[in-house]
Motif scaffolding. Structure first.
Motif, PDB file in Angstrom:
ATOM      1  N   HIS A 288       0.907  -1.005  -0.065  1.00  0.00           N
ATOM      2  CA  HIS A 288      -0.102  -0.030   0.176  1.00  0.00           C
ATOM      3  C   HIS A 288       0.910   1.223   0.212  1.00  0.00           C
ATOM      4  N   TYR A 289       1.874   1.150   0.784  1.00  0.00           N
ATOM      5  CA  TYR A 289       2.840   2.385   0.956  1.00  0.00           C
ATOM      6  C   TYR A 289       3.663   2.638  -0.172  1.00  0.00           C
ATOM      7  N   GLN A 290       4.462   1.404  -0.658  1.00  0.00           N
ATOM      8  CA  GLN A 290       5.219   1.841  -1.781  1.00  0.00           C
ATOM      9  C   GLN A 290       4.763   2.096  -2.972  1.00  0.00           C
ATOM     10  N   LEU A 291       3.616   1.572  -3.397  1.00  0.00           N
ATOM     11  CA  LEU A 291       2.649   1.719  -4.680  1.00  0.00           C
ATOM     12  C   LEU A 291       1.988   2.617  -4.652  1.00  0.00           C
ATOM     13  N   SER A 292       1.889   3.855  -3.374  1.00  0.00           N
ATOM     14  CA  SER A 292       1.452   4.991  -3.532  1.00  0.00           C
ATOM     15  C   SER A 292       2.304   5.918  -3.927  1.00  0.00           C
ATOM     16  N   LYS A 293       3.857   5.726  -3.854  1.00  0.00           N
ATOM     17  CA  LYS A 293       4.652   6.768  -4.410  1.00  0.00           C
ATOM     18  C   LYS A 293       4.734   6.908  -5.790  1.00  0.00           C
TER      19      LYS A 293
ATOM     20  N   LYS B 124       9.422  -3.122  -5.052  1.00  0.00           N
ATOM     21  CA  LYS B 124      10.670  -2.935  -5.522  1.00  0.00           C
ATOM     22  C   LYS B 124      11.111  -1.807  -6.425  1.00  0.00           C
ATOM     23  N   ASP B 125      10.169  -1.221  -6.970  1.00  0.00           N
ATOM     24  CA  ASP B 125      10.117  -0.207  -8.003  1.00  0.00           C
ATOM     25  C   ASP B 125      10.381   1.043  -7.186  1.00  0.00           C
ATOM     26  N   ALA B 126       9.957   1.093  -6.032  1.00  0.00           N
ATOM     27  CA  ALA B 126       9.922   2.591  -5.067  1.00  0.00           C
ATOM     28  C   ALA B 126      10.562   2.408  -4.041  1.00  0.00           C
ATOM     29  N   LYS B 127      10.964   1.201  -3.317  1.00  0.00           N
ATOM     30  CA  LYS B 127      11.669   1.208  -2.165  1.00  0.00           C
ATOM     31  C   LYS B 127      12.756   1.681  -2.043  1.00  0.00           C
ATOM     32  N   GLY B 128      13.038   2.514  -1.121  1.00  0.00           N
ATOM     33  CA  GLY B 128      14.365   3.322  -0.830  1.00  0.00           C
ATOM     34  C   GLY B 128      14.400   4.329  -1.898  1.00  0.00           C
ATOM     35  N   LYS B 129      13.614   5.048  -2.646  1.00  0.00           N
ATOM     36  CA  LYS B 129      13.738   5.721  -3.791  1.00  0.00           C
ATOM     37  C   LYS B 129      12.823   7.097  -3.095  1.00  0.00           C
ATOM     38  N   THR B 130      13.178   8.301  -3.450  1.00  0.00           N
ATOM     39  CA  THR B 130      12.488   9.399  -3.031  1.00  0.00           C
ATOM     40  C   THR B 130      11.526   9.919  -3.964  1.00  0.00           C
ATOM     41  N   PRO B 131      10.055   9.821  -3.951  1.00  0.00           N
ATOM     42  CA  PRO B 131       9.319  10.198  -4.870  1.00  0.00           C
ATOM     43  C   PRO B 131       9.022  11.540  -4.986  1.00  0.00           C
ATOM     44  N   THR B 132       8.311  12.078  -6.129  1.00  0.00           N
ATOM     45  CA  THR B 132       7.847  13.421  -6.187  1.00  0.00           C
ATOM     46  C   THR B 132       6.733  13.692  -5.524  1.00  0.00           C
ATOM     47  N   HIS B 133       5.887  12.588  -5.275  1.00  0.00           N
ATOM     48  CA  HIS B 133       4.573  12.999  -4.470  1.00  0.00           C
ATOM     49  C   HIS B 133       3.973  11.653  -4.162  1.00  0.00           C
TER      50      HIS B 133
ATOM     51  N   GLY C  35      -6.557   7.741  -6.105  1.00  0.00           N
ATOM     52  CA  GLY C  35      -6.481   8.742  -7.201  1.00  0.00           C
ATOM     53  C   GLY C  35      -6.256  10.031  -7.044  1.00  0.00           C
ATOM     54  N   LYS C  36      -6.017  10.366  -5.462  1.00  0.00           N
ATOM     55  CA  LYS C  36      -5.797  11.838  -5.109  1.00  0.00           C
ATOM     56  C   LYS C  36      -4.204  11.935  -4.778  1.00  0.00           C
ATOM     57  N   SER C  37      -3.786  12.989  -5.364  1.00  0.00           N
ATOM     58  CA  SER C  37      -2.266  13.190  -5.268  1.00  0.00           C
ATOM     59  C   SER C  37      -2.022  14.316  -3.945  1.00  0.00           C
ATOM     60  N   PHE C  38      -0.860  13.789  -3.170  1.00  0.00           N
ATOM     61  CA  PHE C  38      -0.321  14.380  -2.298  1.00  0.00           C
ATOM     62  C   PHE C  38       1.182  14.971  -2.038  1.00  0.00           C
ATOM     63  N   ASP C  39       1.299  16.128  -1.381  1.00  0.00           N
ATOM     64  CA  ASP C  39       2.620  16.076  -1.342  1.00  0.00           C
ATOM     65  C   ASP C  39       3.366  15.333  -0.275  1.00  0.00           C
TER      66      ASP C  39
ATOM     67  N   ILE D 242      -5.729  13.750   6.964  1.00  0.00           N
ATOM     68  CA  ILE D 242      -6.805  13.243   6.913  1.00  0.00           C
ATOM     69  C   ILE D 242      -7.808  14.227   6.414  1.00  0.00           C
ATOM     70  N   ASP D 243      -7.948  15.409   7.010  1.00  0.00           N
ATOM     71  CA  ASP D 243      -8.543  16.488   6.444  1.00  0.00           C
ATOM     72  C   ASP D 243      -8.389  16.739   4.862  1.00  0.00           C
ATOM     73  N   LEU D 244      -7.209  16.800   4.598  1.00  0.00           N
ATOM     74  CA  LEU D 244      -6.790  17.303   3.067  1.00  0.00           C
ATOM     75  C   LEU D 244      -7.559  16.181   2.266  1.00  0.00           C
ATOM     76  N   PHE D 245      -7.380  14.676   2.721  1.00  0.00           N
ATOM     77  CA  PHE D 245      -7.939  13.626   1.796  1.00  0.00           C
ATOM     78  C   PHE D 245      -9.469  13.865   1.834  1.00  0.00           C
ATOM     79  N   LYS D 246      -9.941  14.179   2.821  1.00  0.00           N
ATOM     80  CA  LYS D 246     -11.646  14.386   2.835  1.00  0.00           C
ATOM     81  C   LYS D 246     -12.019  15.462   1.704  1.00  0.00           C
ATOM     82  N   THR D 247     -11.306  16.310   1.839  1.00  0.00           N
ATOM     83  CA  THR D 247     -11.691  17.721   0.851  1.00  0.00           C
ATOM     84  C   THR D 247     -11.350  17.534  -0.564  1.00  0.00           C
ATOM     85  N   LYS D 248     -10.299  16.685  -0.984  1.00  0.00           N
ATOM     86  CA  LYS D 248      -9.807  16.376  -2.232  1.00  0.00           C
ATOM     87  C   LYS D 248     -10.716  15.509  -2.960  1.00  0.00           C
TER      88      LYS D 248
END
Length: 143
Positions: A36-41, A52-61, A66-70, A137-143
Motif C-alpha cells: 500500500h505504501y510503496q505503490l502509492s509513491k 521494488k520499483d519504489a522502495k528506498g527511492k524518493t518520490p515526487t509525490h 487517485g488523489k495526489s499528495f505532497d 485526513i482533512d486534506l484527503f476528505k476535501t480532495k
C-alpha cells in the motif's frame, strides 16, 4: 539488573509487526502495508508496479485513491496504515504493550520505519497518531 524488552518489528523479527507481512484492507484492496505504501509513491509520471520499483527511492509525490499528495503527508499516511492494522488486531496491541521499546534492523534505509510507527501507537496512543495525521485526513476528505 534491569532488562529491557525490545520487540524486533521487521521480517527478521516478529513478522506480525513487519510491513511486508501486516495486511490491511484499504479502499477495498487487501494487501500488505508495504505494498500500500510503496505503490502509492509517484516519480513524476512513473507509477511503480511492484514495491521494488519504489522502495528506498524518493518520490515526487504520492497518491491515495487517485488523489495526489505532497510528500510532507507521507509519514502520516504510513502511520495511518499501521493504525488500520493495529485497530483490527487488539491481541497484537496487548502483546506489543509488554515491550519497553521497538526496533527495526532496517531503519535508516527509508523515510519511515515500522518500529517508529508501532512505538508511537503503543507508547503515545492511537489518538496521538490520529491527531498527528489530522492534516492529511482533512486534506484527503476535501480532495
Amino acid at each position: 539488573m534491569i532488562q529491557i524488552k525490545i520487540l524486533e518489528c521487521s521480517s527478521k523479527g516478529d513478522k506480525r509487526f513487519s510491513a511486508f507481512y501486516a495486511k490491511v484492507t484499504i479502499f477495498g484492496k487487501f494487501d500488505s502495508i508495504e505494498n500500500h505504501y510503496q505503490l502509492s509513491k509517484r516519480f513524476g509520471d512513473f507509477v511503480p508496479s511492484t514495491w521494488k520499483d519504489a522502495k528506498g527511492k524518493t518520490p515526487t509525490h504520492f497518491e491515495v485513491k487517485g488523489k495526489s499528495f505532497d510528500l510532507k503527508y507521507m509519514s502520516m499516511w504510513y502511520d495511518l496504515l499501521w493504525v488500520k492494522y493495529l485497530d483490527v488486531h487488539p491481541e497484537l496491541l496487548e502483546y506489543a504493550a509488554t515491550f519497553d521499546d521497538f526496533n527495526d534492523i532496517f531503519k535508516g534505509k527509508s523515510i519511515n520505519c515500522q518500529a517508529d510507527s508501532i512505538r508511537k501507537y503503543i507508547k503515545q496512543g492511537r489518538s496521538k497518531v490520529i491527531e498527528d495525521g489530522k492534516d492529511f485526513i482533512d486534506l484527503f476528505k476535501t480532495k
